[in-house]
Enzyme design. Sequence first.
Site, mmCIF file in Angstrom:
data_model
loop_
_atom_site.group_PDB
_atom_site.id
_atom_site.type_symbol
_atom_site.label_atom_id
_atom_site.label_comp_id
_atom_site.label_asym_id
_atom_site.label_seq_id
_atom_site.Cartn_x
_atom_site.Cartn_y
_atom_site.Cartn_z
ATOM 1 N N GLU A 167 16.750 1.372 17.580
ATOM 2 C CA GLU A 167 15.707 2.513 17.806
ATOM 3 C C GLU A 167 15.746 3.154 18.879
ATOM 4 O O GLU A 167 16.008 2.959 20.074
ATOM 5 C CB GLU A 167 13.721 2.341 17.628
ATOM 6 C CG GLU A 167 13.706 1.364 16.159
ATOM 7 C CD GLU A 167 13.265 2.919 15.342
ATOM 8 O OE1 GLU A 167 13.559 3.429 15.898
ATOM 9 O OE2 GLU A 167 12.853 2.603 13.838
ATOM 10 N N HIS A 189 11.025 8.142 14.186
ATOM 11 C CA HIS A 189 9.805 7.140 13.541
ATOM 12 C C HIS A 189 8.538 8.165 13.939
ATOM 13 O O HIS A 189 7.567 7.655 13.811
ATOM 14 C CB HIS A 189 10.220 5.574 14.397
ATOM 15 C CG HIS A 189 9.418 4.615 14.031
ATOM 16 N ND1 HIS A 189 10.017 3.352 14.181
ATOM 17 C CD2 HIS A 189 8.569 4.349 13.380
ATOM 18 C CE1 HIS A 189 9.332 2.321 13.802
ATOM 19 N NE2 HIS A 189 8.709 3.096 12.930
ATOM 20 N N ARG A 202 1.009 -0.895 -0.081
ATOM 21 C CA ARG A 202 0.127 0.281 0.016
ATOM 22 C C ARG A 202 0.376 1.530 -0.254
ATOM 23 O O ARG A 202 0.851 2.168 -0.772
ATOM 24 C CB ARG A 202 -0.891 0.125 0.916
ATOM 25 C CG ARG A 202 -1.866 -0.837 1.144
ATOM 26 C CD ARG A 202 -2.932 -1.196 2.510
ATOM 27 N NE ARG A 202 -3.259 -2.097 2.806
ATOM 28 C CZ ARG A 202 -2.969 -3.133 3.334
ATOM 29 N NH1 ARG A 202 -1.911 -3.404 3.398
ATOM 30 N NH2 ARG A 202 -4.005 -4.390 3.539
ATOM 31 N N ARG A 261 7.910 -8.930 -4.056
ATOM 32 C CA ARG A 261 8.278 -10.669 -4.724
ATOM 33 C C ARG A 261 7.182 -10.739 -6.422
ATOM 34 O O ARG A 261 7.213 -11.516 -6.673
ATOM 35 C CB ARG A 261 7.506 -10.325 -3.892
ATOM 36 C CG ARG A 261 8.967 -11.060 -2.796
ATOM 37 C CD ARG A 261 8.521 -12.060 -1.236
ATOM 38 N NE ARG A 261 7.265 -11.511 -0.823
ATOM 39 C CZ ARG A 261 6.433 -11.964 -0.079
ATOM 40 N NH1 ARG A 261 6.723 -12.422 0.310
ATOM 41 N NH2 ARG A 261 5.333 -10.979 0.380
HETATM 42 C C1 GLV Z 1 5.058 2.134 11.599
HETATM 43 O O1 GLV Z 1 6.318 2.531 12.055
HETATM 44 C C2 GLV Z 1 4.205 0.999 12.072
HETATM 45 O O2 GLV Z 1 4.794 -0.153 11.845
HETATM 46 O O3 GLV Z 1 2.876 1.416 11.696
HETATM 47 C C1 GLV Z 2 1.839 -1.409 4.070
HETATM 48 O O1 GLV Z 2 0.954 -0.378 4.686
HETATM 49 C C2 GLV Z 2 2.103 -1.972 2.787
HETATM 50 O O2 GLV Z 2 1.437 -2.208 2.857
HETATM 51 O O3 GLV Z 2 2.686 -1.338 2.301
#
Ligand code: GLV
Ligand code: GLV
Length: 328
Positions: free
Chosen positions: A267, A285, A157, A178
Amino acid sequence: MGKSKIFVTHVYLSKFLKKLEDKYQVDVWPDKDISRKDLLVGVKGAVGIIALLTEKIDAELMDAAGPQLKVVSNYAVGFDNVDLEAATQRGICVTNTPGVLTESVAEQVISFTLVLFKRVMEGDRFVRSGKYKGWEPDLLLGTGIKDKTMGIVGLGRIGRWTARMATALGMKVIYFNRHRDEEFEEEYGVAYHVLDQLLEKSDAVSLSIPLTEETKHLIGERELKLMKPTAILINTARGSIVDQKALVRALREKWIAGAGLDVFEDEGKVPEELRTLSNTVLTPHTASATFEARVAMARIVVENMMDAIEGRRPSCLVNFGVWKDNID
Ligand code: GLV
Ligand code: GLV
């Protein structure tokens, strides 16, 4: 019979829990940071845990909670902090918060691209430090963004939304994933490349893949050396996807031109060497940190929690195997 207990690991989430509190005993850790020791005690007897990405949810913790534990609802889209196998073995559902932070994270990728190519941070520091004495034709020349190539590693997404925004900026977009998505390629005019080729061709490389055994240190010395010396690397995924030591060398020795980093290998402990480089933009982050995303994430963790406890398949289940086992 008393109400079932739900343990919530961070005080910030307390304002979103009304629906849960109507039905369950909700214990919220009253502070920001919870120690491992307090976490192990806090989860005891819980049927559900709402956890943050900073907390290690492993077999030891699941066993400390007890056999009644049904669900770990992770307040994040990433779930590398949870041992999925241990959860599945114990019949525990693990859920995440996809979909609602997509735009926020992709916006960070685009911000890094703009800020690095246009040298916004350097310009800001230049003015603040009192060095600006007047216009000069060759002061802080940056890189134009139109017609440059954005290489997206991971077309989920976040990768897709990044692709759409980069296209709108006039960038050419290529991706590695992938699986190929020919429909998306056609609709948005993006092209698939294998990773090495993507690294060689891109002016900006953005990582939008989860951290797994296979993606740990996916970008190391060899990969950084494949990139153009004028290119930038953007990481809004997880720090350990990049070999951070190699990245520091790449930036110092100018194998690449810059980096936009929202995540780090350890982190909260960003090495001095990274902090002192002028060709990096570093954020704590916060790629998904918009009011809109954080509120929506809270709604989803609550829904996932209620669904799992009440016997409905949570819509954001990540360990699918656990549900098959439930049905059999
Ligand atoms: C942030 O890094 C998340 O994975 O939501
Ligand atoms: C996370 O929401 C992704 O599918 O990139």
